[in-house]
Structures are given as C-alpha cells and as structure tokens.
Design a protein around this motif. Structure first.
Motif, PDB file in Angstrom:
ATOM      1  N   ALA A  38      36.220  35.797  46.042  1.00 12.25           N
ATOM      2  CA  ALA A  38      36.941  36.713  46.915  1.00 12.25           C
ATOM      3  C   ALA A  38      37.411  37.916  46.106  1.00 12.25           C
ATOM      4  O   ALA A  38      37.908  37.771  44.995  1.00 12.25           O
ATOM      5  N   CYS A  39      37.248  39.088  46.690  1.00 14.60           N
ATOM      6  CA  CYS A  39      37.724  40.319  46.085  1.00 14.60           C
ATOM      7  C   CYS A  39      39.120  40.613  46.631  1.00 14.60           C
ATOM      8  O   CYS A  39      39.304  40.783  47.838  1.00 14.60           O
ATOM      9  N   MET A  40      40.099  40.652  45.721  1.00 14.67           N
ATOM     10  CA  MET A  40      41.476  40.940  46.103  1.00 14.67           C
ATOM     11  C   MET A  40      41.817  42.345  45.607  1.00 14.67           C
ATOM     12  O   MET A  40      41.661  42.654  44.425  1.00 14.67           O
ATOM     13  N   VAL A  41      42.282  43.199  46.514  1.00 16.04           N
ATOM     14  CA  VAL A  41      42.492  44.610  46.231  1.00 16.04           C
ATOM     15  C   VAL A  41      43.976  44.887  46.020  1.00 16.04           C
ATOM     16  O   VAL A  41      44.800  44.616  46.901  1.00 16.04           O
ATOM     17  N   PHE A  42      44.312  45.407  44.848  1.00 19.25           N
ATOM     18  CA  PHE A  42      45.683  45.834  44.550  1.00 19.25           C
ATOM     19  C   PHE A  42      45.869  47.316  44.849  1.00 19.25           C
ATOM     20  O   PHE A  42      46.949  47.746  45.219  1.00 19.25           O
ATOM     21  N   SER A  43      44.826  48.104  44.625  1.00 18.24           N
ATOM     22  CA  SER A  43      44.867  49.543  44.892  1.00 18.24           C
ATOM     23  C   SER A  43      43.429  50.016  45.049  1.00 18.24           C
ATOM     24  O   SER A  43      42.490  49.219  44.959  1.00 18.24           O
ATOM     25  N   ASP A  44      43.249  51.316  45.232  1.00 16.48           N
ATOM     26  CA  ASP A  44      41.892  51.851  45.370  1.00 16.48           C
ATOM     27  C   ASP A  44      41.052  51.622  44.123  1.00 16.48           C
ATOM     28  O   ASP A  44      39.831  51.677  44.184  1.00 16.48           O
ATOM     29  N   THR A  45      41.702  51.384  42.989  1.00 12.19           N
ATOM     30  CA  THR A  45      40.960  51.257  41.735  1.00 12.19           C
ATOM     31  C   THR A  45      41.114  49.917  41.037  1.00 12.19           C
ATOM     32  O   THR A  45      40.436  49.656  40.050  1.00 12.19           O
ATOM     33  N   ILE A  46      41.998  49.048  41.518  1.00 15.35           N
ATOM     34  CA  ILE A  46      42.273  47.778  40.841  1.00 15.35           C
ATOM     35  C   ILE A  46      41.958  46.614  41.768  1.00 15.35           C
ATOM     36  O   ILE A  46      42.519  46.506  42.863  1.00 15.35           O
ATOM     37  N   HIS A  47      41.071  45.729  41.286  1.00 17.26           N
ATOM     38  CA  HIS A  47      40.629  44.576  42.071  1.00 17.26           C
ATOM     39  C   HIS A  47      40.614  43.330  41.191  1.00 17.26           C
ATOM     40  O   HIS A  47      40.297  43.411  40.012  1.00 17.26           O
ATOM     41  N   ALA A  48      40.917  42.197  41.791  1.00 15.74           N
ATOM     42  CA  ALA A  48      40.759  40.908  41.115  1.00 15.74           C
ATOM     43  C   ALA A  48      39.678  40.146  41.859  1.00 15.74           C
ATOM     44  O   ALA A  48      39.763  39.963  43.075  1.00 15.74           O
ATOM     45  N   MET A  49      38.654  39.739  41.128  1.00 19.21           N
ATOM     46  CA  MET A  49      37.597  38.922  41.704  1.00 19.21           C
ATOM     47  C   MET A  49      37.933  37.470  41.386  1.00 19.21           C
ATOM     48  O   MET A  49      37.919  37.066  40.216  1.00 19.21           O
ATOM     49  N   LEU A  50      38.282  36.712  42.404  1.00 21.97           N
ATOM     50  CA  LEU A  50      38.597  35.293  42.247  1.00 21.97           C
ATOM     51  C   LEU A  50      37.297  34.527  42.440  1.00 21.97           C
ATOM     52  O   LEU A  50      36.688  34.594  43.513  1.00 21.97           O
ATOM     53  N   LEU A  51      36.874  33.823  41.407  1.00 25.30           N
ATOM     54  CA  LEU A  51      35.579  33.150  41.440  1.00 25.30           C
ATOM     55  C   LEU A  51      35.732  31.655  41.181  1.00 25.30           C
ATOM     56  O   LEU A  51      36.455  31.255  40.257  1.00 25.30           O
ATOM     57  N   THR A  52      35.055  30.850  41.989  1.00 27.36           N
ATOM     58  CA  THR A  52      35.032  29.418  41.695  1.00 27.36           C
ATOM     59  C   THR A  52      34.418  29.241  40.310  1.00 27.36           C
ATOM     60  O   THR A  52      33.701  30.123  39.817  1.00 27.36           O
ATOM     61  N   HIS A  53      34.659  28.110  39.693  1.00 29.27           N
ATOM     62  CA  HIS A  53      34.101  27.870  38.363  1.00 29.27           C
ATOM     63  C   HIS A  53      32.575  27.940  38.384  1.00 29.27           C
ATOM     64  O   HIS A  53      31.958  28.494  37.459  1.00 29.27           O
ATOM     65  N   ASP A  54      31.948  27.389  39.427  1.00 29.45           N
ATOM     66  CA  ASP A  54      30.486  27.447  39.513  1.00 29.45           C
ATOM     67  C   ASP A  54      29.992  28.890  39.560  1.00 29.45           C
ATOM     68  O   ASP A  54      29.015  29.243  38.903  1.00 29.45           O
ATOM     69  N   LYS A  55      30.668  29.736  40.328  1.00 30.75           N
ATOM     70  CA  LYS A  55      30.285  31.139  40.430  1.00 30.75           C
ATOM     71  C   LYS A  55      30.543  31.864  39.108  1.00 30.75           C
ATOM     72  O   LYS A  55      29.704  32.640  38.631  1.00 30.75           O
ATOM     73  N   PHE A  56      31.699  31.611  38.488  1.00 28.82           N
ATOM     74  CA  PHE A  56      32.053  32.253  37.226  1.00 28.82           C
ATOM     75  C   PHE A  56      31.015  31.936  36.148  1.00 28.82           C
ATOM     76  O   PHE A  56      30.647  32.806  35.358  1.00 28.82           O
ATOM     77  N   ARG A  57      30.527  30.699  36.142  1.00 29.26           N
ATOM     78  CA  ARG A  57      29.532  30.274  35.140  1.00 29.26           C
ATOM     79  C   ARG A  57      28.217  31.036  35.261  1.00 29.26           C
ATOM     80  O   ARG A  57      27.429  31.063  34.321  1.00 29.26           O
ATOM     81  N   GLN A  58      27.964  31.670  36.388  1.00 31.52           N
ATOM     82  CA  GLN A  58      26.750  32.469  36.546  1.00 31.52           C
ATOM     83  C   GLN A  58      26.785  33.734  35.681  1.00 31.52           C
ATOM     84  O   GLN A  58      25.760  34.354  35.447  1.00 31.52           O
ATOM     85  N   PHE A  59      27.979  34.100  35.191  1.00 34.73           N
ATOM     86  CA  PHE A  59      28.140  35.338  34.424  1.00 34.73           C
ATOM     87  C   PHE A  59      28.336  35.104  32.928  1.00 34.73           C
ATOM     88  O   PHE A  59      28.374  36.062  32.168  1.00 34.73           O
ATOM     89  N   THR A  60      28.513  33.864  32.516  1.00 39.58           N
ATOM     90  CA  THR A  60      28.739  33.586  31.100  1.00 39.58           C
ATOM     91  C   THR A  60      28.312  32.163  30.764  1.00 39.58           C
ATOM     92  O   THR A  60      28.414  31.267  31.611  1.00 39.58           O
ATOM     93  N   ASN A  61      27.861  31.993  29.535  1.00 34.42           N
ATOM     94  CA  ASN A  61      27.549  30.655  29.037  1.00 34.42           C
ATOM     95  C   ASN A  61      28.734  30.056  28.299  1.00 34.42           C
ATOM     96  O   ASN A  61      28.681  28.900  27.882  1.00 34.42           O
TER      97      ASN A  61
END
Length: 141
Positions: A38-61
């Motif tokens: 889920a993309c959580m928006v704090f402002s027009d330029t600041i976002h937090a991407m909340l990722l399940t562990h399975d999804k997060f693992r797709q971006f790093t080993n």
C-alpha cells in the motif's frame, strides 16, 4: 517536476499498518495498492510504501531485519510547528505506537519527538525555526 521519495517498509500485517498510518494522517493512494502493498501519502512528495515481507523480498536478497530489535533506518518528517510535532505524536500514541524511542529533542529553535510504528520502524517528527537557528549558529552571532 519535484523529486519524490518513496520509503519502502516491510510490514508483518498490512491491514494493521495501513490503519496505523491513516491514524497519524497519511492517506492511502488506492492506485498503488493491492494485497501485497500500500502506498501511504504524507504529502505531494513523501510516500511510504508498506510492503508484505513476500513483496519486499522481490526487491532485495538481503535478510529483512526485525526493526524492533535491529536498526535499519531513521526516518524524519518535517512539521510546521511544535504543536504539529506534538499532534502527530499524540495521533501515533492513540494508534498504538511506542513513543520516543529516540529521546525528545528541544533546543528552543528546534524540537523533535519520535515514535515506532507497529513493526518497529522509527519515525522522527521535527520542527525547526530555520531563521532563528541560522541566526543563533552564524559566526556573527
């Protein structure tokens, strides 16, 4: 176009994390949400991407650390006033955050508090009177 920041955070319970971030004032952007993130928006330029562990693992080993016992990053958000700092901290407390894992900072011209989200990610909320800070720290002062 302004540069955007997307802080990617691994979370253990996506629904709980979405509810927490909505409670402290972030807005969910449904265009960038599914059952794995889920993309959580704090402002027009600041976002937090909340990722399940399975999804997060797709971006790093690399191993996903337990942010409650290991430090991975400190995230700081600016606030418009001391009252805005305290307001966000109050919202975080009501949402179940652990408060002030980083000790409160009060230097008169700069004020900050912090909280841990449900997964242990530390967020600092900081206000600074930039003009007063520069005047107090300039060599001519």
């Amino acid at each position: 176009m302004s540069k955007l920041i997307f802080v990617n955070l691994p979370v253990t319970d996506l629904a709980r994390s979405i509810a927490f971030y909505e409670s402290i004032g972030a807005r969910k952007d449904p265009r960038f949400c599914d059952d794995s993130g889920a993309c959580m928006v704090f402002s027009d330029t600041i976002h937090a991407m909340l990722l399940t562990h399975d999804k997060f693992r797709q971006f790093t080993n690399k191993k996903i650390v337990d942010a409650k016992t290991n430090s991975e990053v400190l995230i700081a958000l600016s606030a418009d006033s001391r009252d805005d700092v305290d307001s966000m901290i109050s919202k975080a407390k009501k949402a179940g955050a652990t408060l002030d894992p980083v000790p409160e900072q009060d230097y008169g011209v700069m004020y900050g508090r912090s909280f841990e989200d449900p997964d242990g990610h530390i967020w600092e909320v900081m206000w600074m009177d930039v003009e007063a800070f520069l005047a107090a720290t300039s060599p001519a002062a």
